[in-house]
Motif scaffolding. Sequence first.
Motif, PDB file in Angstrom:
ATOM      1  N   ALA A  45       0.794  -1.120  -0.059  1.00 56.26           N
ATOM      2  CA  ALA A  45       0.030  -0.069  -0.121  1.00 56.26           C
ATOM      3  C   ALA A  45       0.877   1.262  -0.142  1.00 56.26           C
ATOM      4  O   ALA A  45       0.587   2.258  -0.550  1.00 56.26           O
ATOM      5  CB  ALA A  45      -0.867  -0.063   1.257  1.00 56.26           C
ATOM      6  N   ILE A  46       1.973   1.110   0.753  1.00 56.09           N
ATOM      7  CA  ILE A  46       2.706   2.484   0.827  1.00 56.09           C
ATOM      8  C   ILE A  46       3.528   2.414  -0.608  1.00 56.09           C
ATOM      9  O   ILE A  46       3.767   3.802  -0.958  1.00 56.09           O
ATOM     10  CB  ILE A  46       3.974   2.143   2.070  1.00 56.09           C
ATOM     11  CG1 ILE A  46       3.254   2.314   3.208  1.00 56.09           C
ATOM     12  CG2 ILE A  46       4.935   3.400   1.769  1.00 56.09           C
ATOM     13  CD1 ILE A  46       4.120   1.928   4.495  1.00 56.09           C
ATOM     14  N   GLY A  47       3.929   1.430  -1.120  1.00 60.62           N
ATOM     15  CA  GLY A  47       4.522   1.583  -2.522  1.00 60.62           C
ATOM     16  C   GLY A  47       3.593   2.309  -3.486  1.00 60.62           C
ATOM     17  O   GLY A  47       3.919   2.955  -4.457  1.00 60.62           O
ATOM     18  N   HIS A  48       2.275   1.630  -3.592  1.00 61.35           N
ATOM     19  CA  HIS A  48       1.450   2.122  -4.542  1.00 61.35           C
ATOM     20  C   HIS A  48       1.133   3.435  -4.257  1.00 61.35           C
ATOM     21  O   HIS A  48       0.858   4.382  -5.313  1.00 61.35           O
ATOM     22  CB  HIS A  48      -0.044   1.366  -4.360  1.00 61.35           C
ATOM     23  CG  HIS A  48       0.175   0.043  -4.988  1.00 61.35           C
ATOM     24  ND1 HIS A  48       0.992  -0.257  -5.862  1.00 61.35           N
ATOM     25  CD2 HIS A  48      -0.498  -1.169  -4.505  1.00 61.35           C
ATOM     26  CE1 HIS A  48       0.776  -1.591  -6.094  1.00 61.35           C
ATOM     27  NE2 HIS A  48      -0.482  -2.127  -5.235  1.00 61.35           N
ATOM     28  N   LEU A  49       1.042   4.112  -2.833  1.00 60.56           N
ATOM     29  CA  LEU A  49       0.809   5.401  -2.482  1.00 60.56           C
ATOM     30  C   LEU A  49       1.890   6.486  -3.263  1.00 60.56           C
ATOM     31  O   LEU A  49       1.516   7.629  -3.649  1.00 60.56           O
ATOM     32  CB  LEU A  49       0.244   5.526  -1.143  1.00 60.56           C
ATOM     33  CG  LEU A  49      -1.327   5.137  -0.963  1.00 60.56           C
ATOM     34  CD1 LEU A  49      -1.166   5.061   0.799  1.00 60.56           C
ATOM     35  CD2 LEU A  49      -2.155   6.002  -1.553  1.00 60.56           C
ATOM     36  N   ASN A  50       2.971   5.905  -2.855  1.00 61.16           N
ATOM     37  CA  ASN A  50       4.183   6.761  -3.254  1.00 61.16           C
ATOM     38  C   ASN A  50       4.369   7.085  -4.995  1.00 61.16           C
ATOM     39  O   ASN A  50       4.878   7.911  -5.333  1.00 61.16           O
ATOM     40  CB  ASN A  50       5.446   5.835  -2.702  1.00 61.16           C
ATOM     41  CG  ASN A  50       5.568   6.170  -1.343  1.00 61.16           C
ATOM     42  OD1 ASN A  50       5.192   6.748  -0.609  1.00 61.16           O
ATOM     43  ND2 ASN A  50       6.622   5.168  -0.785  1.00 61.16           N
ATOM     44  N   GLU A  83      24.665  10.246  -5.620  1.00 64.76           N
ATOM     45  CA  GLU A  83      24.372   8.745  -5.349  1.00 64.76           C
ATOM     46  C   GLU A  83      22.865   8.770  -5.109  1.00 64.76           C
ATOM     47  O   GLU A  83      22.360   7.728  -4.920  1.00 64.76           O
ATOM     48  CB  GLU A  83      25.141   8.504  -4.121  1.00 64.76           C
ATOM     49  CG  GLU A  83      24.925   9.315  -2.701  1.00 64.76           C
ATOM     50  CD  GLU A  83      25.295  10.623  -2.495  1.00 64.76           C
ATOM     51  OE1 GLU A  83      25.234  11.155  -1.529  1.00 64.76           O
ATOM     52  OE2 GLU A  83      26.151  11.261  -3.300  1.00 64.76           O
ATOM     53  N   GLY A  84      22.174   9.793  -4.985  1.00 66.29           N
ATOM     54  CA  GLY A  84      20.736   9.812  -5.139  1.00 66.29           C
ATOM     55  C   GLY A  84      20.028  10.066  -3.629  1.00 66.29           C
ATOM     56  O   GLY A  84      21.029  10.631  -2.697  1.00 66.29           O
ATOM     57  N   VAL A  85      18.814  10.191  -3.505  1.00 58.16           N
ATOM     58  CA  VAL A  85      18.225  10.591  -2.460  1.00 58.16           C
ATOM     59  C   VAL A  85      17.165   9.744  -2.017  1.00 58.16           C
ATOM     60  O   VAL A  85      16.605   9.123  -3.016  1.00 58.16           O
ATOM     61  CB  VAL A  85      17.752  11.965  -2.467  1.00 58.16           C
ATOM     62  CG1 VAL A  85      19.119  12.783  -2.131  1.00 58.16           C
ATOM     63  CG2 VAL A  85      16.638  12.313  -3.432  1.00 58.16           C
ATOM     64  N   ASN A  86      16.229   9.699  -1.005  1.00 53.96           N
ATOM     65  CA  ASN A  86      15.168   9.043  -0.523  1.00 53.96           C
ATOM     66  C   ASN A  86      15.063   7.582  -0.973  1.00 53.96           C
ATOM     67  O   ASN A  86      14.187   7.336  -1.665  1.00 53.96           O
ATOM     68  CB  ASN A  86      13.943   9.837  -1.187  1.00 53.96           C
ATOM     69  CG  ASN A  86      13.863  11.178  -0.615  1.00 53.96           C
ATOM     70  OD1 ASN A  86      14.402  11.615   0.124  1.00 53.96           O
ATOM     71  ND2 ASN A  86      13.351  11.943  -1.166  1.00 53.96           N
ATOM     72  N   PHE A  87      15.943   6.764  -0.346  1.00 57.29           N
ATOM     73  CA  PHE A  87      16.134   5.430  -0.975  1.00 57.29           C
ATOM     74  C   PHE A  87      15.348   4.375  -0.054  1.00 57.29           C
ATOM     75  O   PHE A  87      14.894   3.441  -0.458  1.00 57.29           O
ATOM     76  CB  PHE A  87      17.415   4.842  -0.349  1.00 57.29           C
ATOM     77  CG  PHE A  87      18.575   5.766  -1.209  1.00 57.29           C
ATOM     78  CD1 PHE A  87      18.938   5.239  -2.406  1.00 57.29           C
ATOM     79  CD2 PHE A  87      19.484   6.534  -0.693  1.00 57.29           C
ATOM     80  CE1 PHE A  87      19.750   5.836  -3.374  1.00 57.29           C
ATOM     81  CE2 PHE A  87      20.433   7.085  -1.494  1.00 57.29           C
ATOM     82  CZ  PHE A  87      20.683   6.835  -2.575  1.00 57.29           C
ATOM     83  N   ALA A  88      14.434   4.709   1.207  1.00 54.50           N
ATOM     84  CA  ALA A  88      13.769   4.055   1.779  1.00 54.50           C
ATOM     85  C   ALA A  88      12.517   3.594   1.006  1.00 54.50           C
ATOM     86  O   ALA A  88      12.028   4.358   0.097  1.00 54.50           O
ATOM     87  CB  ALA A  88      13.275   4.709   3.040  1.00 54.50           C
ATOM     88  N   ILE A  89      12.180   2.237   1.079  1.00 52.32           N
ATOM     89  CA  ILE A  89      11.025   1.451   0.397  1.00 52.32           C
ATOM     90  C   ILE A  89       9.693   2.070   1.146  1.00 52.32           C
ATOM     91  O   ILE A  89       8.861   2.449   0.580  1.00 52.32           O
ATOM     92  CB  ILE A  89      11.462   0.170   0.147  1.00 52.32           C
ATOM     93  CG1 ILE A  89      12.735  -0.181  -0.598  1.00 52.32           C
ATOM     94  CG2 ILE A  89      10.077  -0.411  -0.204  1.00 52.32           C
ATOM     95  CD1 ILE A  89      12.970  -1.506  -0.861  1.00 52.32           C
ATOM     96  N   SER A  90       9.678   1.581   2.325  1.00 48.00           N
ATOM     97  CA  SER A  90       8.403   1.674   3.437  1.00 48.00           C
ATOM     98  C   SER A  90       8.744   3.035   4.460  1.00 48.00           C
ATOM     99  O   SER A  90       7.880   3.680   4.633  1.00 48.00           O
ATOM    100  CB  SER A  90       7.959   0.501   3.796  1.00 48.00           C
ATOM    101  OG  SER A  90       7.763  -0.268   2.658  1.00 48.00           O
ATOM    102  N   LEU A  91       9.841   2.712   4.919  1.00 46.32           N
ATOM    103  CA  LEU A  91      10.055   3.436   6.138  1.00 46.32           C
ATOM    104  C   LEU A  91      11.176   4.695   5.902  1.00 46.32           C
ATOM    105  O   LEU A  91      12.511   4.421   5.828  1.00 46.32           O
ATOM    106  CB  LEU A  91      10.704   2.527   7.286  1.00 46.32           C
ATOM    107  CG  LEU A  91       9.743   1.421   7.811  1.00 46.32           C
ATOM    108  CD1 LEU A  91      10.292   0.316   8.751  1.00 46.32           C
ATOM    109  CD2 LEU A  91       8.478   1.904   8.130  1.00 46.32           C
ATOM    110  N   SER A  92      10.643   5.929   5.946  1.00 45.77           N
ATOM    111  CA  SER A  92      11.436   6.968   5.729  1.00 45.77           C
ATOM    112  C   SER A  92      12.385   7.343   6.811  1.00 45.77           C
ATOM    113  O   SER A  92      13.252   8.084   6.467  1.00 45.77           O
ATOM    114  CB  SER A  92      10.637   8.242   5.470  1.00 45.77           C
ATOM    115  OG  SER A  92       9.809   8.664   6.401  1.00 45.77           O
TER     116      SER A  92
END
Length: 133
Positions: A45-50, A83-92
Amino acid sequence: MGFATHFRYHWMEPIIYKALLYIPIILIGGFDLQDVFLVHFISIAIGHLNHANLGWDYGIFKYVFNNPKMHVWHHSKELPKPEGVNFAISLSIWDYLFNTNFIPYDGKNIELGFENEEQFPTTFIQQELNLKS
């Protein structure tokens, strides 16, 4: 970004990520299959909303759960860090702990993609073998 974007990933991601997530939950003990399913459905659900092109940030819970306002910057064509940002999948919380969090504004109108994306392989076989188009 759109809801279906969440379905675009490397075929090995679910095998690796889910094994890293669910095996420890089961091994810790005290958790049964129902608990594993609950964690799985919440993360889906978190992934879909993101990826649903929403400007939500979940208020105070944004420091715990990854959210659409944060995740869109992970897909920005121009990243503030190489190297990028905001890598967390579900937990920021992981991005806040490792200082990889970045949310300057809602990001609704940023360009998404990556450098030289026109050279990115277009077929499944090319992508798996890392061949240029």
